[in-house]
Design an enzyme around this catalytic site. Structure first.
Site, short mmCIF file in Angstrom:
data_model
loop_
_atom_site.label_atom_id
_atom_site.label_comp_id
_atom_site.label_asym_id
_atom_site.label_seq_id
_atom_site.Cartn_x
_atom_site.Cartn_y
_atom_site.Cartn_z
CE LYS A 64 -2.07 -1.13 3.90
NZ LYS A 64 -1.32 -2.39 4.20
NE ARG A 84 -4.73 -1.11 9.85
CZ ARG A 84 -3.56 -0.73 9.32
NH1 ARG A 84 -3.50 0.18 8.40
NH2 ARG A 84 -2.49 -1.30 9.72
NE ARG A 106 7.81 -2.39 6.16
CZ ARG A 106 6.51 -2.30 6.38
NH1 ARG A 106 5.72 -1.81 5.45
NH2 ARG A 106 6.00 -2.73 7.52
NE ARG A 137 6.14 -0.26 10.04
CZ ARG A 137 5.00 -0.30 9.35
NH1 ARG A 137 4.93 0.27 8.16
NH2 ARG A 137 3.95 -0.90 9.85
NE ARG A 146 1.96 -4.77 11.17
CZ ARG A 146 3.04 -4.63 10.40
NH1 ARG A 146 4.22 -5.11 10.78
NH2 ARG A 146 2.95 -4.02 9.25
P1 AP5 Z 1 4.81 -1.64 1.84
O1 AP5 Z 1 4.49 -0.80 0.66
O2 AP5 Z 1 5.58 -1.05 2.95
O3 AP5 Z 1 3.49 -2.40 2.38
P2 AP5 Z 1 2.23 -1.83 3.18
O4 AP5 Z 1 1.03 -2.46 2.55
O5 AP5 Z 1 2.29 -0.35 3.26
O6 AP5 Z 1 2.49 -2.53 4.57
P3 AP5 Z 1 2.44 -1.93 6.07
O7 AP5 Z 1 3.21 -2.91 6.92
O8 AP5 Z 1 2.88 -0.52 6.10
O9 AP5 Z 1 0.94 -2.04 6.36
P4 AP5 Z 1 0.23 -2.02 7.71
O10 AP5 Z 1 -1.12 -1.82 7.23
O11 AP5 Z 1 0.44 -3.19 8.58
O12 AP5 Z 1 1.00 -0.86 8.53
P5 AP5 Z 1 0.60 0.65 8.87
O13 AP5 Z 1 1.83 1.44 8.85
O14 AP5 Z 1 -0.54 1.05 8.02
O15 AP5 Z 1 5.62 -2.92 1.25
C1 AP5 Z 1 6.12 -3.94 2.13
C2 AP5 Z 1 7.48 -4.45 1.58
O16 AP5 Z 1 7.25 -5.15 0.35
C3 AP5 Z 1 8.49 -3.36 1.27
O17 AP5 Z 1 9.76 -3.81 1.62
C4 AP5 Z 1 8.37 -3.17 -0.26
O18 AP5 Z 1 9.60 -2.72 -0.84
C5 AP5 Z 1 7.99 -4.57 -0.73
N1 AP5 Z 1 7.08 -4.58 -1.89
C6 AP5 Z 1 5.98 -3.78 -2.07
N2 AP5 Z 1 5.34 -4.10 -3.22
C7 AP5 Z 1 6.04 -5.13 -3.77
C8 AP5 Z 1 5.87 -5.90 -4.97
N3 AP5 Z 1 4.85 -5.68 -5.82
N4 AP5 Z 1 6.77 -6.88 -5.23
C9 AP5 Z 1 7.80 -7.11 -4.38
N5 AP5 Z 1 8.01 -6.43 -3.22
C10 AP5 Z 1 7.14 -5.44 -2.92
O19 AP5 Z 1 0.05 0.51 10.36
C11 AP5 Z 1 0.94 0.27 11.43
C12 AP5 Z 1 0.17 0.27 12.76
O20 AP5 Z 1 -0.43 1.56 12.99
C13 AP5 Z 1 -1.02 -0.71 12.83
O21 AP5 Z 1 -0.60 -2.02 13.22
C14 AP5 Z 1 -1.89 -0.04 13.92
O22 AP5 Z 1 -1.37 -0.26 15.19
C15 AP5 Z 1 -1.74 1.43 13.57
N6 AP5 Z 1 -2.75 1.88 12.59
C16 AP5 Z 1 -2.49 2.35 11.33
N7 AP5 Z 1 -3.64 2.68 10.71
C17 AP5 Z 1 -4.65 2.40 11.58
C18 AP5 Z 1 -6.07 2.51 11.49
N8 AP5 Z 1 -6.68 2.97 10.39
N9 AP5 Z 1 -6.80 2.14 12.57
C19 AP5 Z 1 -6.21 1.70 13.71
N10 AP5 Z 1 -4.86 1.55 13.84
C20 AP5 Z 1 -4.08 1.90 12.78
MG MG Z 2 2.54 1.02 4.85
#
Ligand code: AP5
Ligand code: MG
Length: 218
Positions: A15, A90, A129, A162, A173
């Site tokens: 994402k 979410r 990552r 992270r 997660r």
């Molecule tokens: P990346 O693009 O970083 O993936 P992502 O989908 O953004 O994954 P996240 O881990 O950031 O998602 P998340 O939803 O768990 O975390 P968030 O920060 O939102 O890609 C991942 C890896 O793959 C990278 O190394 C990249 O290079 C590689 N890659 C990407 N695409 C590829 C491809 N096509 N082919 C090969 N490799 C690829 O949330 C963190 C925390 O914050 C949550 O756990 C929660 O505690 C809190 N939080 C955030 N939002 C909310 C909400 N709305 N409500 C409540 N709590 C929340």
């Molecule tokens: Mg992300």
């Protein structure tokens, strides 16, 4: 009319990677709720202190805190054209709150690309990552390495892993995503906004499919 894209998908689906590229392509601001929480944690704000334990455990931060934070961000003037939402909504309550907010702001969700990736691949992606300290630019040690190890290509800041990318936290997660976020797939499918995209086909190919889906919706 302000336009909003909602990127759906499990942790590690890509994402953030795609949102950074699409923000430039469509001239929209990238709003990542995870990045907003990490910013608040780094700056030790009151909101950061409230969110810390949830983020560390890989659980969702309560809806009222999250909705208030994203709402404040979307009201800023750089979001006047709309935004790409990454990681929000979410939960069904967050999706309802977003719909209400956008109806008050003459905005609407125009497309919801859902990036689908199997669990084994998610674990491999999150363990490799590296994220940039300054602006959250995203790399992977094998799939998308920086030119110089440990340094962001775009702003020269240090890369870090992270805290919530530890294996046990990642597994949790993914479970939390399945229990609390996956229902949004049906929610947006019923509104004819959802396009499922195979997220295993390489970053550029995923981008191409997302652009096609979004352009069809505009
Ligand atoms: P990346 O693009 O970083 O993936 P992502 O989908 O953004 O994954 P996240 O881990 O950031 O998602 P998340 O939803 O768990 O975390 P968030 O920060 O939102 O890609 C991942 C890896 O793959 C990278 O190394 C990249 O290079 C590689 N890659 C990407 N695409 C590829 C491809 N096509 N082919 C090969 N490799 C690829 O949330 C963190 C925390 O914050 C949550 O756990 C929660 O505690 C809190 N939080 C955030 N939002 C909310 C909400 N709305 N409500 C409540 N709590 C929340
Ligand atoms: Mg992300």
């Amino acid at each position: 009319m302000r336009i909003y894209l909602v990127l759906l998908g499990p942790p590690g689906a890509g994402k953030g990677t795609q949102a950074q590229i699409l923000a430039e392509k469509f001239n929209l601001v990238h709003v990542s709720s995870g990045d907003l929480f990490r910013e608040n944690l780094k700056n030790k704000t009151v909101l950061g202190q409230k969110a810390q334990a949830y983020v560390d455990r890989g659980e969702l931060v309560p809806d009222d805190i999250t909705i208030g934070m994203v709402k404040d961000r979307l009201m800023k003037s750089d979001c006047d054209n709309g935004a790409i939402l990454d990681g929000f909504p979410r939960t069904p309550a967050q999706a309802e709150a977003l719909a209400k907010l956008l109806s008050e702001m003459d905005g609407k969700v125009v497309s919801v690309p859902f990036i689908s990736v199997p669990v084994e691949t998610l674990i491999e992606r999150l363990s490799g990552r590296w994220t940039c300290q300054a602006q959250g630019h995203i790399y992977h040690e094998k799939n998308n390495p920086p030119r110089v190890a440990g340094i962001c290509d775009l702003d020269g800041s240090a890369l870090y892993q992270r805290e919530d990318d530890k294996r046990e936290t990642v597994m949790h997660r993914i479970q939390v995503y399945q229990d609390q976020t996956a229902p949004l797939i049906e929610y947006y499918r019923k509104q004819n906004l959802l396009t499922e995209i195979d997220g295993t086909i390489g970053i550029e190919n995923v981008t191409d499919r997302m652009i096609t889906a979004i352009q069809e919706a505009l």
